[in-house]
Write a protein that holds these residues in place. Structure first.
Motif: not given
Length: 428
Positions: A22-28, A1-20
């Motif tokens: 999602a927040s990457s680890f060096w992002s605010t 599972e790919v998680s973002d900096r908040t610990g939430q899933p970053a990638v959609s199982d349905e589309t395989g793309g990033f959730y809008e």
């Protein structure tokens, strides 16, 4: 599972793309799949840009406006045309300001992670000091602090500064969506020398330019705040000025391999790499020249000086020790695989493939009286492209098996057509 900096899933199982969201680890912010948001690009502030010297012996200077060095540079050194320049980038200051915030794509550059400090607990990643090195098609190598994404410095070779105007104005694709502008398009490799506490005392990194050019560079980055270009090797780009002994060096696609050899009793740290890529012989679909003009060579250089130790090609080299094999007619864009057998820390065999579908082995003799007797011979192991256009772009994988007193090396290599990956004339 790919998680973002908040610990939430970053990638959609349905589309395989990033959730809008999602927040990457060096992002605010929520950056999702938008490459213009977040990451190291968001953290960029007050870039320290170093320009490599136009000397094979190394050297660099920091590029800053209102300095004597900056004022002495001509507009032509930034690639600014003498007429009809884009009005947004027709001055040195405008081009510099754009460079100071430019982030381009690391299309073929695999990020290199180097540990500098282990901290009090080597198992605690949060207590470590790590830096990431990645080069991009904006013509720069970037050093990034992995703890916060802040850029420590950017390094731009002198040759790339001459393309700065084109980098910042982002020229469109040419006919058939072909990219016309490449920068530092290759991956880097390190030498890390540790002290008694495990922390790095010395760090060097080495890399080329891939589609962006014909050069290799050796950088001392032991102090992340004061990088030093120690040497440069100039390949044969047709414009003159090729470093002596490297007339066969084409586009520097081959990621160097760091290894050691013994020459006349002295253990030397060396880099081995293929002669690179010849676009004239392989970019046109369905064609392959009977012999490439450049790239059909393998080189071994001193890692700390860049000095040529040995090379192999289909003709003799006037510099360094050399080996000649009449079948080395095609470019070697892939890396060179090193085998250390009997595991004494010294390279004993080198394996490489070429764009003619051939596989070679180099036999090394570490009990030599000098570089001239380091190589026992270059052997062609396979010729798999004679009746087809089969090409080998990557280093072979070499496996070792021991059964009682019998030892066997197995060589595996995969073919392809990088310039035209959808071509189906040659399978596998």
């Amino acid at each position: 599972e790919v998680s973002d900096r908040t610990g939430q899933p970053a990638v959609s199982d349905e589309t395989g793309g990033f959730y809008e969201s999602a927040s990457s680890f060096w992002s605010t912010t929520e950056d999702g799949a938008d490459v213009e948001k977040g990451g190291a690009r968001e953290q960029l502030d007050a870039r320290r840009l170093y320009i490599g010297s136009d000397s094979d012996d190394g050297g660099q200077y920091r590029l800053q406006p209102n300095t004597t060095t900056f004022n002495d540079l001509t507009k032509a050194r930034f690639g600014i045309p003498s007429s009809s320049a884009n009005v947004d980038f027709d001055s040195k200051t405008e081009v510099y300001n754009a460079l100071s915030s430019l982030w381009a794509d690391p299309m073929h550059s695999v990020p290199l992670l180097v540990n500098y400090e282990l901290g009090s607990d080597s198992d605690d990643a949060d207590g470590q000091q790590n830096y990431l090195f990645v080069s991009t098609n904006g013509g720069m190598l970037h050093a990034i602090d992995t703890s916060d994404g802040i850029e420590k410095f950017s390094f731009m070779p002198d040759e790339m500064l001459g393309k700065a105007y084109d980098f910042v104005r982002s020229p469109p694709l040419s006919d058939e969506n072909i990219r016309s502008l490449y920068g530092m398009d290759a991956s880097w490799v390190p030498i890390r020398i540790a002290g008694d506490d495990g922390d790095a005392e010395k760090v060097w990194i080495f890399g080329g330019m891939r589609r962006g050019g014909h050069n290799y560079y050796g950088l001392d980055v032991s102090n992340i705040d004061t990088p030093k270009m120690e040497w440069r090797i100039r390949g044969n780009d047709g414009s003159g000025g090729t470093t002596s002994g490297f007339s066969k060096l084409g586009q520097t696609w081959s990621t160097p391999t760091v290894t050691s050899v013994r020459i006349d009793g002295e253990v030397r740290t060396v880099l081995v790499f293929g002669g690179g890529y010849d676009p004239d012989g392989h970019d046109t679909e369905g064609q392959r020249a009977n012999e490439d003009d450049v790239g059909n060579a393998v080189y071994m250089v001193d890692a700390y000086t860049g000095d040529l130790i040995w090379s192999a090609s289909n003709e003799a080299n006037s510099e360094g020790a050399d080996s000649v094999h009449s079948a080395m007619d095609w470019a070697v864009p892939g890396g060179v695989s090193v085998v250390d057998l009997p595991t004494d820390g010294l390279a004993d065999y080198l394996y490489f493939g070429d764009l003619g579908g051939q596989v070679f082995r180099v036999n090394l003799n570490n009990n030599n009286s000098g570089a001239d007797s380091l190589v026992d011979g270059v052997v062609r192991l396979a010729d798999l492209g004679q009746d087809s256009h089969r090409r080998f772009y990557e280093a072979p994988a070499v496996g070792y098996q021991r059964s009682q007193l019998s030892e066997t090396l197995y060589v595996a290599v995969g073919s392809g057509y990088r310039a035209h990956p959808l071509d189906e004339d040659t399978d596998e």
